[in-house]
Scaffold this active site. Structure first.
Site, PDB file in Angstrom:
ATOM      1  N   GLY A   1     -29.287   0.245 -11.852  1.00 36.42           N
ATOM      2  CA  GLY A   1     -30.478   0.964 -12.285  1.00 36.42           C
ATOM      3  C   GLY A   1     -30.471   1.010 -13.814  1.00 36.42           C
ATOM      4  O   GLY A   1     -29.411   1.080 -14.431  1.00 36.42           O
TER       5      GLY A   1
ATOM      6  N   ARG B   1     -22.879  -4.554   1.397  1.00 32.84           N
ATOM      7  CA  ARG B   1     -22.675  -5.786   0.629  1.00 32.84           C
ATOM      8  C   ARG B   1     -21.230  -6.278   0.650  1.00 32.84           C
ATOM      9  O   ARG B   1     -20.943  -7.400   0.288  1.00 32.84           O
ATOM     10  CB  ARG B   1     -23.158  -5.580  -0.823  1.00 32.84           C
ATOM     11  CG  ARG B   1     -24.663  -5.489  -0.942  1.00 32.84           C
ATOM     12  CD  ARG B   1     -25.107  -4.858  -2.255  1.00 32.84           C
ATOM     13  NE  ARG B   1     -24.981  -3.402  -2.250  1.00 32.84           N
ATOM     14  CZ  ARG B   1     -25.348  -2.613  -3.252  1.00 32.84           C
ATOM     15  NH1 ARG B   1     -25.844  -3.137  -4.358  1.00 32.84           N
ATOM     16  NH2 ARG B   1     -25.219  -1.300  -3.162  1.00 32.84           N
TER      17      ARG B   1
ATOM     18  N   SER C   1     -19.814   8.696  -8.269  1.00 31.94           N
ATOM     19  CA  SER C   1     -19.975   7.725  -7.193  1.00 31.94           C
ATOM     20  C   SER C   1     -18.597   7.278  -6.729  1.00 31.94           C
ATOM     21  O   SER C   1     -17.741   6.921  -7.559  1.00 31.94           O
ATOM     22  CB  SER C   1     -20.781   6.520  -7.689  1.00 31.94           C
ATOM     23  OG  SER C   1     -22.118   6.897  -7.900  1.00 31.94           O
ATOM     24  N   GLY C   2     -18.414   7.293  -5.420  1.00 30.07           N
ATOM     25  CA  GLY C   2     -17.111   6.917  -4.859  1.00 30.07           C
ATOM     26  C   GLY C   2     -16.750   5.464  -5.097  1.00 30.07           C
ATOM     27  O   GLY C   2     -15.609   5.060  -4.895  1.00 30.07           O
TER      28      GLY C   2
ATOM     29  N   TYR D   1      23.713  -8.700   7.640  1.00 29.81           N
ATOM     30  CA  TYR D   1      22.764  -7.671   8.070  1.00 29.81           C
ATOM     31  C   TYR D   1      23.484  -6.333   8.190  1.00 29.81           C
ATOM     32  O   TYR D   1      24.439  -6.202   8.967  1.00 29.81           O
ATOM     33  CB  TYR D   1      22.116  -8.029   9.422  1.00 29.81           C
ATOM     34  CG  TYR D   1      21.282  -6.874   9.935  1.00 29.81           C
ATOM     35  CD1 TYR D   1      20.229  -6.379   9.167  1.00 29.81           C
ATOM     36  CD2 TYR D   1      21.559  -6.247  11.148  1.00 29.81           C
ATOM     37  CE1 TYR D   1      19.474  -5.298   9.595  1.00 29.81           C
ATOM     38  CE2 TYR D   1      20.807  -5.162  11.585  1.00 29.81           C
ATOM     39  CZ  TYR D   1      19.763  -4.699  10.794  1.00 29.81           C
ATOM     40  OH  TYR D   1      19.024  -3.624  11.210  1.00 29.81           O
TER      41      TYR D   1
END
Ligand code: UD1
Ligand code: CA
Length: 477
Positions: free
Chosen positions: A150, A25, A111-112, A379
């Protein structure tokens, strides 16, 4: 309530982090768990939270999609890896970790892609799991919008026991109103988990083995399945899309800014600042809008960081003034130094106490001593500049011969006149004086004056004579 296992009982708790998924996704070529929020990969957040609970030797990441890349990114953490060569679902991920889990009494499954989880919450989960003597304890929450997650179906209203977890796509019409979501974080007793995990089937819309089905399976086997509902749903939100990632990043950075402000740091318009999770800032430092503080940056007390500056992996002492629009990377700035505006400190710059680096000055691998100044258009690369030395406007160290880099050494109390070029390797000793516009190619001894420029020719009256001649020519035409 039994104690949380600690290093004296190393084999009682394992942590398994599921990190093998592709992250379809996200529509990205980068593996999902290596996408960053708060300047760190998702998985690194989860590993950090887990490592504060158990020794990394007891943490196992299940890797599969671009496993090599994920292993490499996490190698320094000391965790272990389990392969899931084909990603056949979260239940399959845990099946692949069977051998690892077998050595422990309990296993915490993370969960990662749920990165904001706090160690405190994990500790609470394992304590609750043990107190409940459950075979499976689900960490749950009630977010504003449960869509996509879920859902936790309780055995009875307000019972701690859970009958099943039902994925969004399988929700029956009367389950659509369930607001309690499965966070994707669980505690299991290893024995019942291992005894029943082979029973998972891919009999669902995705055709995958769902770890969530363990709730129903264990309950059918008369094991106790409970859920611990936490109040702060924000802590368990997952990142499945770029929009969700950005939302997590925003909330993480807001939390970092809030943490810093609580310790006495002033951050004006914190919503416009990007501050990575590991950044440390001492009290009484002021950060203006639109500042980015990244990586392992440490900032002392009473500093002032003005707008549009980006500071990455730098250490700033106390009372440092960073004027607008400076870019600093992998550098150190000592107490009282003043930098900018529009200065660029590249890796390896070390700016001494009370030193000044001014407008449009670039430094790289350069050490500036106490009170030294390079205020304009300069510089300094591969250079050492002694204490109290003044580098005039437009000075350039010519450190590169097209093949190799060479060092410029400038002693203490040196005055380098404006627009000089110092061709390295070269050494300018203490107290020397370089005339403006010089091209210096030979070492300059202490206390000497070096002038390396063409002699000036002045022709009296030349310009006015020319003008007069031109005027006469125009008239005669
Ligand atoms: C999962 C849960 C869902 C829960 C949500 C919380 C399942 C079936 N569903 O859904 O109930 O609300 O997390 O965020 O578990 N992974 C593997 N191997 C695989 C598949 C996934 O290691 O074969 C890893 C992924 O990399 C990811 C994690 O497991 O880190 C979760 O997988 P994901 O596909 O994101 O599950 P969700 O659809 O979010
Ligand atoms: Ca997910």
């Amino acid at each position: 309530m039994s104690e949380i296992p600690n290093s004296t009982q190393p084999d009682s708790l394992a942590i398994v982090i599921m990190a093998a998924g592709k992250g379809t996704r996200l529509k990205s070529r980068r593996p999902k768990v290596l996408h960053e929020v708060g300047g760190r990969p998702l998985l690194a957040h989860v590993v950090a939270a887990a490592s504060r609970l158990v020794d990394p030797a007891h943490i196992y990441a299940v890797v599969g999609h671009q496993a090599e890349r994920v292993r490499e990114a996490m190698a320094s953490t000391g965790i272990k890896f389990v392969d899931q060569p084909e990603q056949r679902g979260t239940g399959h991920a845990i099946q692949c970790a069977r051998a690892a889990i077998a050595g422990y009494q309990n296993v915490l499954v993370l969960s990662g892609d749920v990165p904001l989880i706090r160690t405190e919450t994990l500790r609470h989960l394992i304590q609750f799991h043990q107190a409940q003597q459950a075979a499976m304890t689900i960490l749950s929450a009630v977010p504003d919008d449960p869509t996509g997650y879920g859902r936790v179906v309780r055995a009875a209203p307000s019972s701690p026991e859970v009958a099943a977890i039902v994925e969004q796509k399988a929700l029956a019409p009367d389950q659509l109103s369930i607001g309690e979501i499965n966070s994707g974080i669980y505690a299991f007793k290893s024995a019942p988990l291992l005894a029943h995990i082979a029973q998972l089937t891919a009999n669902n819309v995705q055709g995958e083995l769902y770890l969530t089905d363990m709730a129903g399976l264990l309950r059918a086997a008369r094991e106790r399945v409970v859920a611990l509902k936490i109040d702060q749903a924000a802590e368990v939100l997952g990142a499945n899309t770029i929009a969700e990632l950005v939302a997590l990043d925003t909330s993480l950075r807001a939390a970092t800014a809030t943490r810093l402000m609580a310790t006495g740091v002033t951050i004006f318009r914190p919503d416009t600042c990007v501050i990575d999770a590991e950044v440390e800032v001492a009290p009484d430092t002021v950060i203006e809008p639109f500042v980015q503080l990244l990586g392992r940056t440490r900032i002392g007390t009473e500093c002032h960081i003005r707008s549009y500056s980006v500071v990455e992996n730098c250490t700033l002492g106390n009372r440092v003034l960073l004027r607008q629009s400076c870019i600093l990377a992998d550098s150190r700035v000592a107490d009282g130094a003043k930098i900018g505006p529009f200065a660029h400190l590249r890796p390896g710059s070390e700016i001494g106490e009370d030193a000044h680096i001014g407008n449009f000055v670039e430094t790289k691998k350069t050490r500036l001593g106490k009170g030294a100044k390079a205020n304009h258009l300069t510089y300094l690369g591969d250079a050492e500049v002694g204490a109290g030395t003044n580098i005039g406007a437009g000075v350039i160290t010519c450190n590169y011969d097209g093949v190799n880099k060479h060092v410029t050494r400038i002693g203490q109390g040196v005055f380098v006149g404006s627009d000089s070029t110092l061709v390295a390797p070269i050494s300018i000793e203490d107290g020397a004086y370089i005339g403006a516009g010089s091209c210096i190619t030979h070492n300059v001894p202490a206390g000497a004056l070096a002038v390396g420029r063409a002699h000036q020719i002045t022709k009296e009256g030349w310009a006015s004579a020319r003008r007069a001649r031109k005027a006469a020519e125009t008239k005669s035409q």
